[in-house]
Design a protein around this motif. Structure first.
Motif, mmCIF file in Angstrom:
data_model
loop_
_atom_site.group_PDB
_atom_site.id
_atom_site.type_symbol
_atom_site.label_atom_id
_atom_site.label_comp_id
_atom_site.label_asym_id
_atom_site.label_seq_id
_atom_site.Cartn_x
_atom_site.Cartn_y
_atom_site.Cartn_z
ATOM 1 N N LEU A 22 1.000 -1.206 0.272
ATOM 2 C CA LEU A 22 -0.065 -0.048 -0.259
ATOM 3 C C LEU A 22 0.963 1.624 -0.154
ATOM 4 O O LEU A 22 0.570 2.467 -0.530
ATOM 5 C CB LEU A 22 -0.786 -0.380 1.449
ATOM 6 C CG LEU A 22 -1.485 1.456 1.938
ATOM 7 C CD1 LEU A 22 -2.677 1.036 -0.047
ATOM 8 C CD2 LEU A 22 -2.483 1.069 2.791
ATOM 9 N N ALA A 23 2.202 1.034 0.590
ATOM 10 C CA ALA A 23 2.814 2.700 0.904
ATOM 11 C C ALA A 23 3.212 2.359 -0.645
ATOM 12 O O ALA A 23 3.998 4.040 -1.010
ATOM 13 C CB ALA A 23 3.708 2.020 2.109
ATOM 14 N N MET A 24 3.809 1.350 -1.272
ATOM 15 C CA MET A 24 4.714 1.315 -2.214
ATOM 16 C C MET A 24 3.883 2.343 -3.203
ATOM 17 O O MET A 24 3.966 2.592 -4.148
ATOM 18 C CB MET A 24 4.707 0.043 -3.296
ATOM 19 C CG MET A 24 6.057 -0.306 -2.627
ATOM 20 S SD MET A 24 6.576 -2.004 -2.755
ATOM 21 C CE MET A 24 8.245 -1.825 -2.028
ATOM 22 N N SER A 25 1.958 1.383 -2.915
ATOM 23 C CA SER A 25 0.811 2.385 -3.850
ATOM 24 C C SER A 25 1.099 3.767 -3.873
ATOM 25 O O SER A 25 1.404 4.549 -5.194
ATOM 26 C CB SER A 25 0.308 1.475 -4.455
ATOM 27 O OG SER A 25 -1.160 1.732 -4.726
ATOM 28 N N ILE A 31 4.408 10.172 -7.062
ATOM 29 C CA ILE A 31 6.051 11.031 -7.240
ATOM 30 C C ILE A 31 5.532 11.176 -8.599
ATOM 31 O O ILE A 31 5.703 12.068 -9.740
ATOM 32 C CB ILE A 31 6.818 9.475 -7.642
ATOM 33 C CG1 ILE A 31 6.907 9.807 -5.698
ATOM 34 C CG2 ILE A 31 8.281 10.370 -8.169
ATOM 35 C CD1 ILE A 31 7.913 8.270 -5.324
ATOM 36 N N PHE A 32 4.502 10.459 -9.252
ATOM 37 C CA PHE A 32 4.492 10.547 -10.430
ATOM 38 C C PHE A 32 3.234 11.446 -11.173
ATOM 39 O O PHE A 32 3.058 12.998 -11.607
ATOM 40 C CB PHE A 32 3.475 8.937 -11.120
ATOM 41 C CG PHE A 32 2.734 9.417 -12.543
ATOM 42 C CD1 PHE A 32 3.345 8.924 -13.878
ATOM 43 C CD2 PHE A 32 1.161 9.020 -12.678
ATOM 44 C CE1 PHE A 32 3.213 9.672 -15.120
ATOM 45 C CE2 PHE A 32 1.076 8.761 -14.048
ATOM 46 C CZ PHE A 32 1.577 9.049 -15.118
ATOM 47 N N ILE A 33 2.373 12.294 -10.638
ATOM 48 C CA ILE A 33 1.928 12.859 -10.022
ATOM 49 C C ILE A 33 2.363 14.529 -10.079
ATOM 50 O O ILE A 33 2.058 15.971 -10.746
ATOM 51 C CB ILE A 33 0.472 12.929 -9.354
ATOM 52 C CG1 ILE A 33 -0.838 12.399 -9.768
ATOM 53 C CG2 ILE A 33 -0.630 14.597 -9.302
ATOM 54 C CD1 ILE A 33 -1.761 11.708 -8.608
ATOM 55 N N LEU A 95 10.632 4.894 -8.393
ATOM 56 C CA LEU A 95 9.396 4.191 -9.140
ATOM 57 C C LEU A 95 10.038 2.812 -9.932
ATOM 58 O O LEU A 95 9.697 1.981 -9.758
ATOM 59 C CB LEU A 95 9.139 5.239 -10.698
ATOM 60 C CG LEU A 95 8.328 6.404 -10.180
ATOM 61 C CD1 LEU A 95 8.575 7.378 -11.039
ATOM 62 C CD2 LEU A 95 7.058 6.264 -9.400
ATOM 63 N N GLY A 96 11.048 3.468 -10.911
ATOM 64 C CA GLY A 96 11.897 1.997 -11.000
ATOM 65 C C GLY A 96 11.836 1.217 -9.850
ATOM 66 O O GLY A 96 12.083 -0.337 -10.129
ATOM 67 N N VAL A 149 0.709 -3.264 -7.531
ATOM 68 C CA VAL A 149 1.612 -1.744 -7.237
ATOM 69 C C VAL A 149 2.565 -1.469 -8.996
ATOM 70 O O VAL A 149 3.188 -0.618 -9.162
ATOM 71 C CB VAL A 149 1.918 -2.508 -6.543
ATOM 72 C CG1 VAL A 149 3.139 -1.593 -5.468
ATOM 73 C CG2 VAL A 149 1.465 -1.887 -4.976
ATOM 74 N N ALA A 150 2.569 -3.062 -8.933
ATOM 75 C CA ALA A 150 4.280 -3.118 -9.806
ATOM 76 C C ALA A 150 3.624 -2.585 -11.663
ATOM 77 O O ALA A 150 4.804 -1.928 -12.214
ATOM 78 C CB ALA A 150 4.979 -4.460 -10.456
#
Length: 207
Positions: A22-25, A31-33, A95-96, A149-150
């Motif tokens: 959940l934290a990764m998501s 970060i993406f936004i 992200l990577g 998530v991935a």
């Protein structure tokens, strides 16, 4: 099996893995936004920074010849472009990393769920559906969460990388334009100074 049943039967390890995913998501989407929203503003700021980097050097160009002025200007622009690229790439490595680790976190949850299924079979002595349904359900849920998530992390990483690559090309084009304009202005200023000096020498010689 719905999520509430899964949560009731999940142990501390499964719940910890769930919160990690959940934290990764959340990190991925945040970060993406932020990267997409900040790209346009960063581009404008980068253009201004390139102009300022050359503007600070114009006063030092007078004693230098054309090749020296060009070399100094190029180094200043390259240094500024490198700084702007580093600014644009902040968070992309995260992200990577998430894209690489999330499937393995889900896989670990899958293995843990299967282990629970085997333990339940060993305790009961029977390999019936009642003994293995819940643990196998946990395993499948963790696999799905890892992929959920991935996959967005991979897409976000690729999009950010492509945007940053385009930004780098635009900064290089802008730097080339600024370099040409600066060199032309300096050559024009130098020619005017030389013409003025020649005129003064001629006037002085006639006097």
């Amino acid at each position: 099996m719905n999520f509430s049943v899964y949560w009731q039967h999940a142990d501390a390890v499964s719940k910890t893995l769930y919160f990690i995913l959940l934290a990764m998501s959340i990190m991925t989407w945040t970060i993406f936004i932020l990267r997409l929203m900040g790209t346009r503003q960063l581009k404008q700021q980068a253009y201004a920074q390139l102009s300022q980097a050359l503007g600070k050097l114009k006063a030092k160009f007078s004693p230098l010849n054309f090749e020296q002025r060009k070399a100094v200007a190029e180094q200043a622009l390259l240094r500024q472009i490198s700084a702007e690229k580093s600014q644009a790439e902040k968070g992309v490595a995260v992200l990577g990393t998430i894209a690489s680790l999330a499937p393995f976190v889900g896989l670990f949850g899958t293995v843990w769920g299967i282990f629970h299924a085997l333990v339940a079979v060993g305790k009961s002595g029977q390999a019936g559906l009642a003994q293995v349904a819940t643990p196998v359900g946990e395993a499948l849920i963790m696999t799905g969460l890892g992929l959920a998530v991935a996959i967005p992390a991979v897409l976000a990483y690729n999009i950010c990388t492509r945007v940053n690559r385009g930004l780098a090309h635009e900064l290089q084009d802008q730097a080339h334009s600024l370099l040409i304009d600066t060199m032309l202005q300096q050559d024009s200023s130098t020619a005017q100074v030389n013409t003025k000096a020649t005129s003064e020498n001629l006037v002085g010689g006639q006097a």
